[in-house]
Scaffold this motif. Structure first.
Motif, short mmCIF file in Angstrom:
data_model
loop_
_atom_site.label_atom_id
_atom_site.label_comp_id
_atom_site.label_asym_id
_atom_site.label_seq_id
_atom_site.Cartn_x
_atom_site.Cartn_y
_atom_site.Cartn_z
N TYR A 56 -5.67 16.31 -4.28
CA TYR A 56 -6.22 15.60 -5.43
C TYR A 56 -5.08 14.86 -6.11
O TYR A 56 -3.99 15.40 -6.29
CB TYR A 56 -6.84 16.60 -6.40
N SER A 57 -5.34 13.64 -6.45
CA SER A 57 -4.37 12.84 -7.18
C SER A 57 -5.14 12.05 -8.23
O SER A 57 -6.35 11.85 -8.07
CB SER A 57 -3.67 11.89 -6.21
N TYR A 58 -4.46 11.63 -9.26
CA TYR A 58 -5.14 10.80 -10.25
C TYR A 58 -4.18 9.78 -10.84
O TYR A 58 -2.97 9.97 -10.83
CB TYR A 58 -5.79 11.64 -11.35
N ILE A 59 -4.77 8.71 -11.32
CA ILE A 59 -4.01 7.67 -11.99
C ILE A 59 -4.61 7.54 -13.38
O ILE A 59 -5.80 7.24 -13.53
CB ILE A 59 -4.11 6.33 -11.21
N ASN A 60 -3.77 7.81 -14.38
CA ASN A 60 -4.21 7.70 -15.77
C ASN A 60 -3.98 6.26 -16.22
O ASN A 60 -2.83 5.82 -16.31
CB ASN A 60 -3.43 8.69 -16.64
N VAL A 87 -11.30 -2.04 -9.87
CA VAL A 87 -11.24 -0.99 -8.85
C VAL A 87 -12.62 -0.74 -8.26
O VAL A 87 -12.76 -0.49 -7.07
CB VAL A 87 -10.60 0.30 -9.42
N ILE A 88 -13.64 -0.82 -9.10
CA ILE A 88 -15.02 -0.65 -8.60
C ILE A 88 -15.43 -1.88 -7.79
O ILE A 88 -16.00 -1.76 -6.71
CB ILE A 88 -16.00 -0.39 -9.76
N ALA A 134 -2.14 8.31 -0.21
CA ALA A 134 -1.04 7.35 -0.40
C ALA A 134 -1.53 5.92 -0.23
O ALA A 134 -1.18 5.03 -1.01
CB ALA A 134 0.09 7.66 0.58
N GLU A 135 -2.36 5.69 0.79
CA GLU A 135 -2.89 4.34 1.05
C GLU A 135 -3.77 3.85 -0.10
O GLU A 135 -3.65 2.72 -0.55
CB GLU A 135 -3.68 4.34 2.37
N ALA A 136 -4.64 4.73 -0.59
CA ALA A 136 -5.54 4.37 -1.69
C ALA A 136 -4.75 4.07 -2.96
O ALA A 136 -5.05 3.11 -3.68
CB ALA A 136 -6.56 5.48 -1.94
N GLU A 137 -3.72 4.89 -3.23
CA GLU A 137 -2.90 4.67 -4.43
C GLU A 137 -2.22 3.31 -4.41
O GLU A 137 -2.12 2.64 -5.43
CB GLU A 137 -1.86 5.78 -4.58
N VAL A 138 -1.76 2.89 -3.24
CA VAL A 138 -1.11 1.58 -3.09
C VAL A 138 -2.08 0.46 -3.51
O VAL A 138 -1.73 -0.43 -4.28
CB VAL A 138 -0.60 1.37 -1.64
N ALA A 139 -3.31 0.53 -3.01
CA ALA A 139 -4.31 -0.50 -3.32
C ALA A 139 -4.68 -0.46 -4.81
O ALA A 139 -4.75 -1.51 -5.46
CB ALA A 139 -5.56 -0.31 -2.46
N ILE A 140 -4.92 0.73 -5.33
CA ILE A 140 -5.34 0.86 -6.73
C ILE A 140 -4.25 0.37 -7.67
O ILE A 140 -4.52 -0.38 -8.62
CB ILE A 140 -5.74 2.32 -7.05
N LYS A 141 -3.00 0.75 -7.39
CA LYS A 141 -1.90 0.31 -8.27
C LYS A 141 -1.71 -1.20 -8.20
O LYS A 141 -1.40 -1.83 -9.22
CB LYS A 141 -0.62 1.07 -7.94
N MET A 161 -2.48 -1.99 1.26
CA MET A 161 -3.04 -0.72 1.73
C MET A 161 -2.96 -0.66 3.26
O MET A 161 -2.58 0.35 3.84
CB MET A 161 -4.50 -0.61 1.24
N GLU A 162 -3.31 -1.76 3.90
CA GLU A 162 -3.29 -1.82 5.36
C GLU A 162 -1.85 -1.74 5.89
O GLU A 162 -1.60 -1.09 6.91
CB GLU A 162 -4.00 -3.09 5.84
N ALA A 163 -0.90 -2.34 5.16
CA ALA A 163 0.51 -2.26 5.54
C ALA A 163 1.01 -0.82 5.41
O ALA A 163 1.79 -0.35 6.25
CB ALA A 163 1.35 -3.20 4.67
N CYS A 164 0.56 -0.13 4.38
CA CYS A 164 0.92 1.27 4.18
C CYS A 164 0.41 2.10 5.36
O CYS A 164 1.13 2.98 5.86
CB CYS A 164 0.33 1.78 2.85
#
Length: 178
Positions: free
Chosen positions: A82-86, A104-105, A140-147, A162-165
Protein backbone atom coordinates in the motif's frame (compact mmCIF):
# COMPACT_ATOMS: atom_id res chain seq x y z
CA UNK A 1 -4.20 -8.35 25.97
CA UNK A 2 -4.61 -8.87 22.22
CA UNK A 3 -6.44 -5.69 21.19
CA UNK A 4 -5.45 -2.62 19.22
CA UNK A 5 -7.49 0.22 17.79
CA UNK A 6 -7.66 1.96 14.46
CA UNK A 7 -9.25 5.23 13.44
CA UNK A 8 -10.66 5.68 9.94
CA UNK A 9 -12.88 8.44 8.47
CA UNK A 10 -16.34 8.47 10.03
CA UNK A 11 -18.12 7.87 6.71
CA UNK A 12 -16.10 4.69 6.13
CA UNK A 13 -16.55 3.51 9.72
CA UNK A 14 -20.30 4.08 9.36
CA UNK A 15 -20.28 2.01 6.15
CA UNK A 16 -18.66 -0.89 8.03
CA UNK A 17 -21.26 -0.59 10.80
CA UNK A 18 -24.17 -0.62 8.36
CA UNK A 19 -22.87 -3.30 6.01
CA UNK A 20 -22.39 -6.48 8.03
CA UNK A 21 -21.07 -8.40 4.99
CA UNK A 22 -18.15 -5.95 4.62
CA UNK A 23 -17.33 -6.21 8.31
CA UNK A 24 -17.48 -10.02 8.22
CA UNK A 25 -15.25 -10.18 5.13
CA UNK A 26 -12.52 -8.16 6.88
CA UNK A 27 -12.93 -10.20 10.07
CA UNK A 28 -12.71 -13.47 8.16
CA UNK A 29 -9.59 -12.51 6.17
CA UNK A 30 -7.77 -11.10 9.21
CA UNK A 31 -9.01 -13.66 11.77
CA UNK A 32 -9.99 -10.75 14.02
CA UNK A 33 -13.16 -9.39 15.58
CA UNK A 34 -14.02 -5.73 15.00
CA UNK A 35 -15.77 -3.62 17.61
CA UNK A 36 -16.88 -0.39 15.96
CA UNK A 37 -17.64 2.67 18.07
CA UNK A 38 -17.83 6.40 17.32
CA UNK A 39 -14.15 7.28 17.79
CA UNK A 40 -12.40 4.19 16.51
CA UNK A 41 -12.48 0.49 15.70
CA UNK A 42 -11.11 -1.93 18.27
CA UNK A 43 -9.44 -4.98 16.74
CA UNK A 44 -9.19 -8.24 18.66
CA UNK A 45 -7.38 -11.27 17.29
CA UNK A 46 -9.51 -14.40 17.45
CA UNK A 47 -6.34 -16.51 17.55
CA UNK A 48 -4.56 -14.17 20.02
CA UNK A 49 -2.03 -13.41 17.30
CA UNK A 50 -0.66 -9.85 17.14
CA UNK A 51 0.27 -10.28 13.47
CA UNK A 52 -3.43 -10.79 12.61
CA UNK A 53 -4.23 -7.51 14.35
CA UNK A 54 -1.47 -5.80 12.38
CA UNK A 55 -2.91 -7.21 9.12
CA UNK A 56 -6.41 -6.16 10.12
CA UNK A 57 -5.25 -2.62 10.88
CA UNK A 58 -3.54 -2.46 7.45
CA UNK A 59 -6.78 -3.61 5.80
CA UNK A 60 -8.83 -1.05 7.76
CA UNK A 61 -6.45 1.79 6.85
CA UNK A 62 -6.84 0.92 3.15
CA UNK A 63 -10.63 0.59 3.53
CA UNK A 64 -10.65 3.95 5.31
CA UNK A 65 -8.82 5.44 2.32
CA UNK A 66 -11.71 4.52 0.04
CA UNK A 67 -10.77 1.07 -1.24
CA UNK A 68 -13.45 -1.63 -1.44
CA UNK A 69 -13.21 -4.35 1.21
CA UNK A 70 -12.07 -6.83 -1.47
CA UNK A 71 -9.19 -4.61 -2.60
CA UNK A 72 -8.30 -3.61 0.99
CA UNK A 73 -8.09 -7.30 1.91
CA UNK A 74 -5.31 -7.77 -0.67
CA UNK A 75 -3.12 -6.17 2.02
CA UNK A 76 -3.24 -9.50 3.86
CA UNK A 77 -1.23 -11.06 1.02
CA UNK A 78 2.56 -10.76 1.27
CA UNK A 79 3.18 -9.57 -2.29
CA UNK A 80 0.71 -6.66 -2.08
CA UNK A 81 1.76 -3.25 -0.80
CA UNK A 82 0.00 0.00 0.00
CA UNK A 83 1.27 3.43 -0.86
CA UNK A 84 -0.35 6.82 -0.87
CA UNK A 85 0.24 10.30 -2.16
CA UNK A 86 -1.06 13.12 0.01
CA UNK A 87 -2.04 15.93 -2.36
CA UNK A 88 -1.72 18.39 0.53
CA UNK A 89 2.06 17.82 0.26
CA UNK A 90 1.94 19.37 -3.23
CA UNK A 91 -0.47 22.27 -2.75
CA UNK A 92 -2.49 24.01 -0.06
CA UNK A 93 -5.11 25.12 -2.61
CA UNK A 94 -8.36 23.14 -2.42
CA UNK A 95 -9.11 24.16 -6.02
CA UNK A 96 -5.74 22.77 -7.18
CA UNK A 97 -6.33 19.52 -5.24
CA UNK A 98 -9.67 19.11 -7.06
CA UNK A 99 -7.93 19.73 -10.41
CA UNK A 100 -5.26 17.14 -9.65
CA UNK A 101 -7.87 14.56 -8.60
CA UNK A 102 -9.77 15.23 -11.85
CA UNK A 103 -6.56 14.77 -13.89
CA UNK A 104 -5.72 11.46 -12.17
CA UNK A 105 -9.27 10.20 -12.72
CA UNK A 106 -9.35 11.55 -16.27
CA UNK A 107 -12.23 12.00 -18.68
CA UNK A 108 -14.85 9.36 -17.75
CA UNK A 109 -12.29 7.60 -15.53
CA UNK A 110 -10.01 6.76 -18.46
CA UNK A 111 -6.70 7.92 -16.90
CA UNK A 112 -7.32 6.03 -13.66
CA UNK A 113 -8.33 2.91 -15.60
CA UNK A 114 -5.29 3.10 -17.89
CA UNK A 115 -2.89 3.44 -14.95
CA UNK A 116 -4.62 0.56 -13.13
CA UNK A 117 -4.66 -1.69 -16.21
CA UNK A 118 -1.05 -0.97 -17.21
CA UNK A 119 0.42 -1.40 -13.71
CA UNK A 120 -2.01 -4.00 -12.29
CA UNK A 121 -2.60 -1.80 -9.21
CA UNK A 122 -5.80 -0.44 -7.72
CA UNK A 123 -6.19 3.30 -7.13
CA UNK A 124 -8.47 5.08 -4.71
CA UNK A 125 -8.92 8.84 -4.82
CA UNK A 126 -10.51 9.74 -1.48
CA UNK A 127 -10.31 13.07 0.28
CA UNK A 128 -6.93 14.66 -0.41
CA UNK A 129 -5.19 11.30 -0.79
CA UNK A 130 -4.51 9.00 -3.73
CA UNK A 131 -4.10 5.45 -2.42
CA UNK A 132 -2.40 2.68 -4.37
CA UNK A 133 -2.53 -1.07 -3.66
CA UNK A 134 -0.55 -3.52 -5.75
CA UNK A 135 2.68 -5.40 -6.22
CA UNK A 136 5.89 -3.41 -5.73
CA UNK A 137 6.79 -3.01 -9.41
CA UNK A 138 3.31 -1.76 -10.32
CA UNK A 139 3.28 0.62 -7.35
CA UNK A 140 6.46 2.32 -8.55
CA UNK A 141 5.13 2.60 -12.12
CA UNK A 142 1.79 4.07 -10.99
CA UNK A 143 3.52 6.59 -8.70
CA UNK A 144 5.64 7.84 -11.62
CA UNK A 145 2.52 8.54 -13.71
CA UNK A 146 0.53 10.08 -10.86
CA UNK A 147 3.37 12.38 -9.79
CA UNK A 148 3.82 13.52 -13.41
CA UNK A 149 0.10 14.38 -13.55
CA UNK A 150 0.32 16.20 -10.20
CA UNK A 151 3.20 18.30 -11.57
CA UNK A 152 1.04 19.31 -14.55
CA UNK A 153 2.55 17.14 -17.26
CA UNK A 154 0.28 15.92 -20.06
CA UNK A 155 -1.40 12.52 -19.78
CA UNK A 156 0.62 11.35 -22.79
CA UNK A 157 3.89 12.34 -21.07
CA UNK A 158 2.81 10.80 -17.74
CA UNK A 159 2.01 7.50 -19.48
CA UNK A 160 5.34 7.62 -21.36
CA UNK A 161 7.18 8.02 -18.04
CA UNK A 162 5.20 5.10 -16.58
CA UNK A 163 6.03 2.93 -19.59
CA UNK A 164 9.72 3.94 -19.36
CA UNK A 165 9.69 2.94 -15.68
CA UNK A 166 8.33 -0.49 -16.73
CA UNK A 167 11.08 -0.92 -19.35
CA UNK A 168 13.73 0.06 -16.77
CA UNK A 169 12.28 -2.41 -14.24
CA UNK A 170 12.14 -5.15 -16.88
CA UNK A 171 15.79 -4.53 -17.86
CA UNK A 172 16.91 -4.63 -14.21
CA UNK A 173 14.92 -7.82 -13.64
CA UNK A 174 16.34 -9.55 -16.72
CA UNK A 175 19.95 -8.57 -15.88
CA UNK A 176 19.53 -9.95 -12.33
CA UNK A 177 18.29 -13.32 -13.68
CA UNK A 178 21.40 -13.87 -15.85
Amino acid sequence: DFMISCTIPLARSYLLQKNVELKHKIEEVSKCTLYINKEDIVIESVTKNAYNEYLCKNILVAFGRGFSADVACLRSEDEYYYSYINLGDYTASEKRIQQIKARVIGNQGKAKKYIEDFTSVKLSIYGDVIGIIGKLKGLAEAEVAIKALILGETHKHAYAKMEACRRKNDLETSSVKR
